[in-house]
Design an enzyme around this catalytic site. Structure first.
Site, mmCIF file in Angstrom:
data_model
loop_
_atom_site.group_PDB
_atom_site.id
_atom_site.type_symbol
_atom_site.label_atom_id
_atom_site.label_comp_id
_atom_site.label_asym_id
_atom_site.label_seq_id
_atom_site.Cartn_x
_atom_site.Cartn_y
_atom_site.Cartn_z
ATOM 1 N N GLY A 1 55.816 42.691 50.516
ATOM 2 C CA GLY A 1 55.428 41.659 49.753
ATOM 3 C C GLY A 1 56.593 41.360 48.594
ATOM 4 O O GLY A 1 57.063 42.139 48.061
ATOM 5 N N GLY B 1 56.340 42.603 44.017
ATOM 6 C CA GLY B 1 57.140 43.192 45.069
ATOM 7 C C GLY B 1 58.838 43.134 44.264
ATOM 8 O O GLY B 1 59.575 44.179 44.449
ATOM 9 N N PHE C 1 45.020 29.623 25.785
ATOM 10 C CA PHE C 1 44.600 29.622 27.255
ATOM 11 C C PHE C 1 42.826 30.147 26.851
ATOM 12 O O PHE C 1 42.831 30.788 25.807
ATOM 13 C CB PHE C 1 45.241 30.884 27.990
ATOM 14 N N LEU D 1 44.331 24.024 42.638
ATOM 15 C CA LEU D 1 44.235 24.449 41.241
ATOM 16 C C LEU D 1 44.668 23.280 40.232
ATOM 17 O O LEU D 1 45.722 22.704 40.366
ATOM 18 C CB LEU D 1 45.087 25.679 40.926
ATOM 19 N N HIS E 1 39.712 31.813 43.403
ATOM 20 C CA HIS E 1 41.206 31.666 42.678
ATOM 21 C C HIS E 1 41.644 33.107 42.852
ATOM 22 O O HIS E 1 42.659 33.353 43.299
ATOM 23 C CB HIS E 1 40.678 31.432 41.412
ATOM 24 N N ARG F 1 39.238 38.355 34.932
ATOM 25 C CA ARG F 1 40.611 38.407 34.349
ATOM 26 C C ARG F 1 40.860 37.059 33.449
ATOM 27 O O ARG F 1 40.354 35.829 34.007
ATOM 28 C CB ARG F 1 41.553 38.097 35.618
ATOM 29 N N LEU G 1 50.191 37.128 35.971
ATOM 30 C CA LEU G 1 51.553 37.208 36.089
ATOM 31 C C LEU G 1 52.167 38.588 35.374
ATOM 32 O O LEU G 1 52.819 39.117 35.691
ATOM 33 C CB LEU G 1 52.012 35.854 35.483
HETATM 34 C C1 LIG Z 1 47.513 28.144 42.402
HETATM 35 C C2 LIG Z 1 47.399 29.611 41.529
HETATM 36 C C3 LIG Z 1 47.791 29.323 39.992
HETATM 37 C C4 LIG Z 1 47.992 30.556 39.385
HETATM 38 N N1 LIG Z 1 48.281 30.424 38.027
HETATM 39 C C5 LIG Z 1 48.550 31.597 37.377
HETATM 40 C C6 LIG Z 1 49.090 31.639 36.077
HETATM 41 O O1 LIG Z 1 49.274 30.412 35.303
HETATM 42 N N2 LIG Z 1 49.094 32.496 35.285
HETATM 43 C C7 LIG Z 1 48.780 33.836 35.870
HETATM 44 O O2 LIG Z 1 48.817 35.100 35.179
HETATM 45 N N3 LIG Z 1 48.480 34.032 37.018
HETATM 46 C C8 LIG Z 1 48.116 32.682 37.923
HETATM 47 N N4 LIG Z 1 47.622 32.987 39.133
HETATM 48 C C9 LIG Z 1 47.532 34.238 39.794
HETATM 49 C C10 LIG Z 1 49.088 34.672 40.141
HETATM 50 O O3 LIG Z 1 49.779 33.851 40.420
HETATM 51 C C11 LIG Z 1 48.853 35.816 41.299
HETATM 52 O O4 LIG Z 1 47.756 36.820 41.203
HETATM 53 C C12 LIG Z 1 50.149 36.323 41.422
HETATM 54 O O5 LIG Z 1 51.324 35.735 41.437
HETATM 55 C C13 LIG Z 1 50.101 37.248 42.599
HETATM 56 O O6 LIG Z 1 51.442 38.176 42.776
HETATM 57 P P1 LIG Z 1 51.784 39.105 43.909
HETATM 58 O O7 LIG Z 1 53.294 39.508 43.718
HETATM 59 O O8 LIG Z 1 50.664 40.240 43.694
HETATM 60 O O9 LIG Z 1 51.449 38.453 45.127
HETATM 61 P P2 LIG Z 1 52.039 37.002 45.958
HETATM 62 O O10 LIG Z 1 52.944 36.276 45.050
HETATM 63 O O11 LIG Z 1 50.730 36.434 46.593
HETATM 64 O O12 LIG Z 1 52.947 37.448 47.043
HETATM 65 C C14 LIG Z 1 52.483 38.247 48.272
HETATM 66 C C15 LIG Z 1 53.670 38.681 49.265
HETATM 67 O O13 LIG Z 1 52.962 39.630 50.220
HETATM 68 C C16 LIG Z 1 53.775 39.204 51.367
HETATM 69 N N5 LIG Z 1 52.602 39.748 52.532
HETATM 70 C C17 LIG Z 1 51.130 39.573 52.454
HETATM 71 N N6 LIG Z 1 50.717 40.040 53.556
HETATM 72 C C18 LIG Z 1 51.888 40.506 54.145
HETATM 73 C C19 LIG Z 1 52.269 41.154 55.488
HETATM 74 N N7 LIG Z 1 50.953 41.311 56.420
HETATM 75 N N8 LIG Z 1 53.345 41.335 56.051
HETATM 76 C C20 LIG Z 1 54.591 40.981 55.255
HETATM 77 N N9 LIG Z 1 54.463 40.428 54.131
HETATM 78 C C21 LIG Z 1 53.075 40.189 53.636
HETATM 79 C C22 LIG Z 1 53.810 37.499 51.238
HETATM 80 O O14 LIG Z 1 54.692 37.110 52.147
HETATM 81 C C23 LIG Z 1 54.299 37.466 49.734
HETATM 82 O O15 LIG Z 1 55.563 37.795 49.907
HETATM 83 C C24 LIG Z 1 47.484 31.690 39.927
HETATM 84 C C25 LIG Z 1 47.242 31.828 41.331
HETATM 85 C C26 LIG Z 1 47.106 30.654 42.146
HETATM 86 C C27 LIG Z 1 46.623 30.798 43.397
#
Ligand SMILES: Cc1cc2nc3c(=O)[nH]c(=O)nc-3n(C[C@H](O)[C@H](O)[C@H](O)COP(=O)(O)OP(=O)(O)OC[C@H]3O[C@@H](n4cnc5c(N)ncnc54)[C@H](O)[C@@H]3O)c2cc1C
Length: 587
Positions: free
Chosen positions: A14, A19, A119, A252, A353, A398, A404
């Site tokens: 990820g 990540g 917020f 969103l 979401h 949440r 973030l």
């Molecule tokens: C539209 C939107 C707006 C948001 N706005 C906010 C905000 O303003 N403030 C806030 O705090 N939160 C916000 N959130 C929530 C927040 O953005 C997410 O919870 C957070 O970014 C998730 O980060 P992450 O690093 O866990 O995963 P992600 O950023 O989702 O990354 C997941 C990674 O895993 C990889 N991956 C997944 N499965 C596999 C696999 N099988 N094999 C290889 N790679 C894989 C993907 O390629 C990707 O690189 C928002 C969410 C959304 C959807």
């Protein structure tokens, strides 16, 4: 198939904020770190985060981390673990400054400090004014953060495997994790990455629902991989519906719109949140606002010809504020709803979401599992961070801007802990070839020929079932039916066949693997939800309308084996401050 093997100190699955922040710690410590991502790293869902990241910097109004902690505990409906929440809120401040120093282009106040907006769920105790705790780069904060982290990783020589799909973890007899089998999407060739430590950072699973703000790639792969490796999923019944998705589409519209002064109205033009949350109004926490919107629509006060949504009014803010602070949502509204928010309101309805639950970890990102009659144990070599993990800092609901923060703080903490782990465990464990073979069979299974069910049809059927049976309001009957329907779909997975069996860039095969993951997660959601007989945070049951701290102040753990659900206590003791005892949650 020939199986190529590569060796690393750390494997990170990820490339979102979690990540990449972990990878940066490791690469800067001169360790060999591999980051695998099924899409190009900067297309991870973190890029879509709009509103911002919380830290009590007190740049606009008085604030401190203790207040941030209280708001988060209250927002979690007292299900969050208070030691983890305390850690996150304290770490928030250095984390945001570290981002700033790494080059994140935050919006600025006139005095040059980082811009912060109000917020949902942020207290109003400070002289009557609402706190303004969310640090923002216009309404593209995630974009700014992800690109900065990617660039820093390139500089630190992190090894990227772009467009590789992780299929499953490899575990030995003792349950230690030895790496993962991944598939190069371009060629269809498998690759075995042997690694001393593995971090799951695969993000959320919003694609389990039909209407969602989440990207097509958010299919919860890491959570399903953990389930298959014997790890339970924690608190999966708590799924956040964001109040303001574009009606009928799900994209969103950030809470930042209400933070800047936007508000919701029903068909009579009434600002209805005043009835549901007299103090916080439109900035009550997300579960409260989502339920209010669904209730307005159910009781006949919805807007539009079908009366199936409400309106988000922004026009009174003026073009200057909208263009400066909310350019992205202006664009999304024009593209997806055909309205310009500067002159007309945006039609909105709750959209799936964020998953509060996930892979259970401790504060250092280590995956923990319960042991009968003893304290929890860590799984050797396995870590999780980000939306796929559950520390748990969000509990039953949440707060906006805290995800973030979660991914950055705990991504970093996991990276730091891996460095320590590697000092004590400098060698690879021997590879378990039987385990590799078993995982390979998940790939060769798609070579089965003949007529069968199509992946698209079953995916659509499944997501509709989840929307109908695990939505904003849930009753015993609705959820019990949901469990049965997901069981039926799980059976049908066996009849899936690929019409296209070519190896080069076969996205159908990837989607088939994703669907298997989605269905396993769907079961964890409906079953944990059915079992929890109370209303708390995002889990709202008309048949059990009250929160029941006596019986239910505990975390759920869903095990893949036998579809079992167990429980573990909430950690209520912070390290430095006193416990916040449960209170009725009013906004
Ligand atoms: C539209 C939107 C707006 C948001 N706005 C906010 C905000 O303003 N403030 C806030 O705090 N939160 C916000 N959130 C929530 C927040 O953005 C997410 O919870 C957070 O970014 C998730 O980060 P992450 O690093 O866990 O995963 P992600 O950023 O989702 O990354 C997941 C990674 O895993 C990889 N991956 C997944 N499965 C596999 C696999 N099988 N094999 C290889 N790679 C894989 C993907 O390629 C990707 O690189 C928002 C969410 C959304 C959807």
């Amino acid at each position: 198939m020939t199986l190529v093997r590569r060796h690393f100190d750390a494997l990170i699955i990820g490339a979102g904020g979690a990540g990449l922040n972990a990878a940066l710690q490791l690469a800067n410590a001169n360790l060999r770190v591999a980051v695998v991502s099924k899409v190009f790293p900067t297309r991870s869902h973190t890029v879509a985060a709009q509103g911002g990241v919380n830290a009590a910097l007190a740049n606009v109004l008085p604030d401190n981390w203790h207040w941030h902690m209280f708001d988060t505990v209250k927002g979690s409906d007292y299900l969050g673990d208070q030691d983890a929440i305390e850690f996150m809120c304290r770490e928030a401040i250095p984390t945001v400054y570290e981002l700033e120093h790494n080059g994140v282009p935050f919006s600025r106040l006139d005095n040059g400090r980082i811009y912060q907006r109000a917020f949902g769920g942020q207290s109003q105790n400070f002289g009557g004014a609402q706190a303004a705790r969310t640090c923002a780069a216009a309404d593209r904060t995630g974009h700014a953060i992800l690109h900065t982290l990617y660039q820093q990783n390139i500089r630190a020589r992190t090894h990227f495997f772009d467009e590789y799909f992780a299929v499953d973890l490899i575990a030995d007899d003792e349950g230690a994790i030895l790496g993962a089998l991944v598939l190069e999407i371009e060629t269809g060739e498998p690759l075995l990455i042997e690694s001393k430590t593995t971090l799951l950072a695969t993000g959320g699973c919003g694609q389990v629902f039909r209407t969602t703000s989440n990207a097509h790639i958010n299919t919860g792969d890491g959570m399903a991989m953990a389930l298959r490796a014997g790890v339970p999923l924690m608190d999966m019944e708590f799924f956040q519906f964001h109040p303001t998705g574009i009606a009928g589409k799900g994209m969103l519209i950030t809470e930042g719109v209400r933070g800047e002064g936007g508000y919701l109205v029903n068909k009579d033009g009434e600002r209805f949140m005043e009835r549901y949350a007299p103090n916080a109004k439109d900035l009550a926490s997300r579960d409260v606002v989502s339920r209010a919107i669904v209730t307005e629509v159910k009781e006949g006060r919805g807007c539009g010809p079908e009366g199936d949504h409400v309106m988000l009014k922004v026009d009174h803010l003026g073009e200057e504020i909208v263009s400066k602070r909310l350019p992205g949502i202006r664009e999304s509204s024009q593209i997806f709803a055909g309205v310009d928010p500067v002159v007309e309101p945006i039609p909105v309805f709750p959209t799936a979401h964020y998953v509060m639950g996930g892979i259970p970890t401790n504060r250092y990102g280590r995956v923990v599992v319960p042991v009968q009659h003893g304290p929890e144990e860590v799984i050797p070599g396995l870590y999780a961070a980000g939306e796929c993990a559950c520390v748990s800092v969000h509990g039953a609901n949440r707060l906006g801007g805290n995800s973030l923060l979660d991914i950055l703080v705990f991504g970093r903490a996991a990276g730091q802990d891996i460095i320590e782990f590697l000092k004590e465990n400098p060698n690879h464990r021997p590879m378990d070839e039987a385990a590799v073979e078993k995982v390979m069979s998940r790939l060769t299974r798609w070579e089965e020929k003949g007529e069968g069910i199509s992946v698209q049809d079953l995916r659509a059927e499944f997501r509709k079932v989840m929307e109908d049976h695990a939505g904003v309001f849930r009753t015993d009957e609705i959820m019990a039916e949901g469990v049965e329907k997901v069981k039926e779909i799980r059976e049908k997975l066996k009849d899936l066949r690929l019409q296209d069996q070519s190896s080069v860039f076969n996205t159908a095969r990837v989607e088939a693997l994703e669907l298997e993951n989605l269905v396993d997660i769907g079961m964890s959601i409906v079953l944990s939800a059915l079992n929890r007989q109370e209303s708390r945070g995002a889990h709202s049951r008309p048949d059990y309308p009250d929160r029941d701290d006596k019986n239910w102040m505990k975390h759920s753990l869903y095990f893949y084996e036998e579809d079992r659900v167990e429980y573990k206590p909430v950690r209520t003791k912070p390290l430095f401050v006193e416990t916040f005892p449960p209170k009725e949650r009013v906004y």
